[in-house]
Each structure stands twice: as C-alpha cells, then as structure tokens.
Design a protein around this motif. Structure first.
Motif, PDB file in Angstrom:
ATOM      1  N   PHE A   1       0.909  -1.143   0.103  1.00 61.90           N
ATOM      2  CA  PHE A   1       0.023  -0.060   0.058  1.00 61.90           C
ATOM      3  C   PHE A   1       0.880   1.381   0.060  1.00 61.90           C
ATOM      4  CE2 PHE A   1      -2.346   3.324   2.160  1.00 61.90           C
ATOM      5  CZ  PHE A   1      -3.586   3.368   1.618  1.00 61.90           C
ATOM      6  N   TYR A   2       1.940   1.205   0.533  1.00 62.05           N
ATOM      7  CA  TYR A   2       2.855   2.410   0.897  1.00 62.05           C
ATOM      8  C   TYR A   2       3.821   2.451  -0.376  1.00 62.05           C
ATOM      9  CZ  TYR A   2       1.422   4.748   4.962  1.00 62.05           C
ATOM     10  OH  TYR A   2       0.687   5.470   5.910  1.00 62.05           O
ATOM     11  N   LEU A   3       3.507   1.778  -1.321  1.00 60.82           N
ATOM     12  CA  LEU A   3       4.099   2.124  -2.785  1.00 60.82           C
ATOM     13  C   LEU A   3       3.346   3.475  -3.207  1.00 60.82           C
ATOM     14  CD1 LEU A   3       4.242  -1.251  -4.620  1.00 60.82           C
ATOM     15  CD2 LEU A   3       6.201   0.289  -3.920  1.00 60.82           C
ATOM     16  N   MET A   4       2.593   4.136  -2.592  1.00 56.65           N
ATOM     17  CA  MET A   4       1.697   5.373  -3.001  1.00 56.65           C
ATOM     18  C   MET A   4       2.453   6.311  -3.373  1.00 56.65           C
ATOM     19  SD  MET A   4       0.873   8.538  -1.739  1.00 56.65           S
ATOM     20  CE  MET A   4       1.062   8.319   0.194  1.00 56.65           C
ATOM     21  N   PRO A   5       3.543   6.681  -2.662  1.00 61.07           N
ATOM     22  CA  PRO A   5       4.293   8.028  -3.308  1.00 61.07           C
ATOM     23  C   PRO A   5       5.030   7.758  -4.729  1.00 61.07           C
ATOM     24  CG  PRO A   5       5.059   7.377  -1.119  1.00 61.07           C
ATOM     25  CD  PRO A   5       4.140   6.019  -1.472  1.00 61.07           C
ATOM     26  N   LEU A   6       5.133   6.387  -5.165  1.00 61.00           N
ATOM     27  CA  LEU A   6       5.463   6.080  -6.503  1.00 61.00           C
ATOM     28  C   LEU A   6       4.258   6.541  -7.384  1.00 61.00           C
ATOM     29  CD1 LEU A   6       7.176   4.860  -8.766  1.00 61.00           C
ATOM     30  CD2 LEU A   6       6.102   2.630  -7.924  1.00 61.00           C
TER      31      LEU A   6
ATOM     32  N   ALA B   1      13.269  10.602  -9.869  1.00 60.71           N
ATOM     33  CA  ALA B   1      13.611   9.074 -10.285  1.00 60.71           C
ATOM     34  C   ALA B   1      14.180   8.057  -9.652  1.00 60.71           C
ATOM     35  CB  ALA B   1      14.675   9.336 -11.682  1.00 60.71           C
ATOM     36  N   LEU B   2      14.918   8.789  -8.685  1.00 57.08           N
ATOM     37  CA  LEU B   2      15.657   7.697  -7.564  1.00 57.08           C
ATOM     38  C   LEU B   2      14.617   7.037  -6.466  1.00 57.08           C
ATOM     39  CD1 LEU B   2      18.260   6.727  -5.829  1.00 57.08           C
ATOM     40  CD2 LEU B   2      18.180   8.899  -4.705  1.00 57.08           C
ATOM     41  N   ARG B   3      13.862   7.936  -6.436  1.00 58.69           N
ATOM     42  CA  ARG B   3      12.451   7.568  -5.642  1.00 58.69           C
ATOM     43  C   ARG B   3      12.073   6.453  -6.146  1.00 58.69           C
ATOM     44  NH1 ARG B   3      10.267  13.145  -4.900  1.00 58.69           N
ATOM     45  NH2 ARG B   3       8.194  12.235  -4.836  1.00 58.69           N
TER      46      ARG B   3
END
Length: 298
Positions: free
Chosen positions: A102-107, A126-128
């Motif tokens: 779920f916390y792939l949210m920032p991507l 891009a690094l994130r």
C-alpha cells in the motif's frame, strides 16, 4: 524558543500519531467482524455510512455542494476504492505485506501528479521511483523464482489501494479550492458506496455471505469503530494544518510500524529478512519524497 516550538508541535504530532495508530491496527477489528460473519466490505460500508451520517448532521449543506460539483465524484471513486481495497486486504492477507505494498503510494503519486497536475519529474523523483520499485520487487519476488507480481488477492488489493490513495491525494490537491466539508463528504460517501456496491455484487453472485443482522453488541462495536475513524480524520486534519508537510508525512509513516508490530505480535503477519529489506527500500522512497528541497505536499 526551542521549548516553545516543542510544546507547539507536541499536540499536532500526537494527533497524527493517533491517526497512524488507528489505521495501523485497524486490521484487528475488521478481522473480529469477519469472525462474526461480516465480510470486510460490508463492515467498511456500515462504518462509513455511520461516519457519513454524523458528518451530514454536523454540516447540513454538504450534499448540495457535492451534487453541483461533478469533479468531486472522482474523489468518491478513488477514496472508496482505497478504503475497500485496504480494509479487505489487511483482513484476509498478511498485514505487513499488504501495508508495505500500500505504501508504494508515493511512486504512484509521482506519476499521477505528472499526468494530472503537470508536475515535472526530477532526478530525485527518479531515484525515489527506483527505490520504490526495487522494494516492491523484493517484497513480491516468489521464493521459487519468476516475476515479482502480486500473487494473490491481498497483495493485489494492497497495490490497488496504494494506487487509488495516490489518486485520492493528487485529486485533493487539484480540488483544494473546495470546502473541507465537501471533500470530506465525497471521501466518506466513497467509503460507503464503493464497498456496498462491490459487496452487494459479490453477495449476489454467492462469493460473499449475506451479513447477519447485527446484535446490540455488534452495533455498538460498529459505532465505536466509526468513532475511531472520525477521531483519526480529525487528528489528521488538526496535525496536518499545524505542521510542515514533510513532518506530517514522516509521522504518518509510523502506520507501518504500528501495523507490522501488531500483526507480528498477534500472528497476522510475518517479518523476515527479505520483507525487512524490501520494506526499508519502500520506506526510504517515501522519506525521500518529503525530504526534498521545497517539498510542499503530502
């Protein structure tokens, strides 16, 4: 001066921590309701219907504002899908894996902000993305080899919930000129409507049991959970309005800690070296999203 700052930030940080705690351990009451014969989708619909009723009683004009604002209906869909997917996933799957995915949210927020808001992608962004994708690959990599895709319903729900949560947040920024009450009504309506429609469809096709009539104890428990979610929402609004966005986002990441510790302690999730490595990469990507110069959003 430093003591004054600490005093001024203590309550907002506490409010955000309470919000993260409620969401981090929310899997437990949903599993208790499931043991009583209530699918998590029916529980979600019931809980948010109670929250929506309380909001309507408090702000009587919010429905008119929602009715004349078609753009808020995407918020209804995004918020509703987020809540349905997250609550369903943590109820039937490994809590730690679902919360991390779920916390792939920032991507997803990076990509959607580029598409919807026209925000540019920077080298740091891009690094994130690389860190988040690497973390997801480690978490999802099958023990027997193969591609790191979601292998079961809970993992797919975790990814879907994070994607729609990112859409929810980006759309909130796009609709920032709307009143808080209108946006909150859209989100709580989504939590009720989407869960009820999906649950009703699955029940109609025999995939989900018809929920039993609630006893007095069950009704009180639903009311208590609704009250907790109202408190979590108020805590988020109070804390986020008084702290910098990067501080808010870092504090909110404690939800992962609360979920992981409670799930591991109660046997609803596992923590091994691979999961810790993948989770660390995902959390690092989330932290980089708030420690960049000039960060203004969450």
């Amino acid at each position: 001066m430093q003591a004054a700052v600490r005093t001024g930030t203590a309550l907002p940080v506490l409010a955000l921590t309470v919000n993260a705690f409620i969401w981090g351990v929310s899997w437990w009451p949903f599993r208790q309701f499931q043991a009583l014969g209530m699918h998590p989708l029916w529980t979600t619909a019931a809980v948010y219907a109670l929250v929506l009723a309380a909001l309507t009683a408090w702000q009587r004009g919010v429905w008119a504002g929602l009715a004349r604002t078609p753009s808020l209906w995407l918020l209804v869909l995004a918020s509703g899908t987020t809540n349905a997917a997250f609550n369903w996933g943590v109820t039937v799957g490994d809590v730690v894996r679902v919360v991390l995915l779920f916390y792939l949210m920032p991507l997803w927020a990076l990509l959607l902000a580029r598409l919807i808001l026209g925000e540019r992608l920077t080298p740091m962004a891009a690094l994130r993305m690389v860190l988040a994708l690497a973390g997801a690959a480690v978490v999802l990599w099958p023990a027997g080899g193969g591609w790191p895709w979601p292998r079961n319903l809970p993992e797919a729900l975790g990814v879907l919930g994070g994607l729609t949560f990112a859409l929810n947040n980006v759309w909130l920024r796009r609709e920032a000129h709307r009143s808080d009450a209108e946006r909150a009504t859209a989100m709580f309506l989504g939590g009720t409507l989407v869960s009820a429609v999906v649950a009703g469809s699955l029940t109609w096709h025999g995939a989900v049991a018809v929920p039993p009539l609630p006893s007095a104890g069950t009704a009180l428990a639903l009311l208590a959970l609704s009250t907790a979610f109202i408190g979590a929402n108020l805590g988020l609004q109070y804390g986020a309005a008084r702290l910098r966005a990067n501080v808010t986002a870092v504090v909110m990441l404690t939800e992962i800690v609360f979920a992981a510790v409670s799930a591991a302690a109660l046997g609803a999730g596992t923590l091994d070296a691979r999961l810790l490595l993948g989770g660390s990469l995902i959390v690092a990507a989330a932290l980089l999203s708030v420690w960049q110069p000039g960060a203004a959003g969450h």
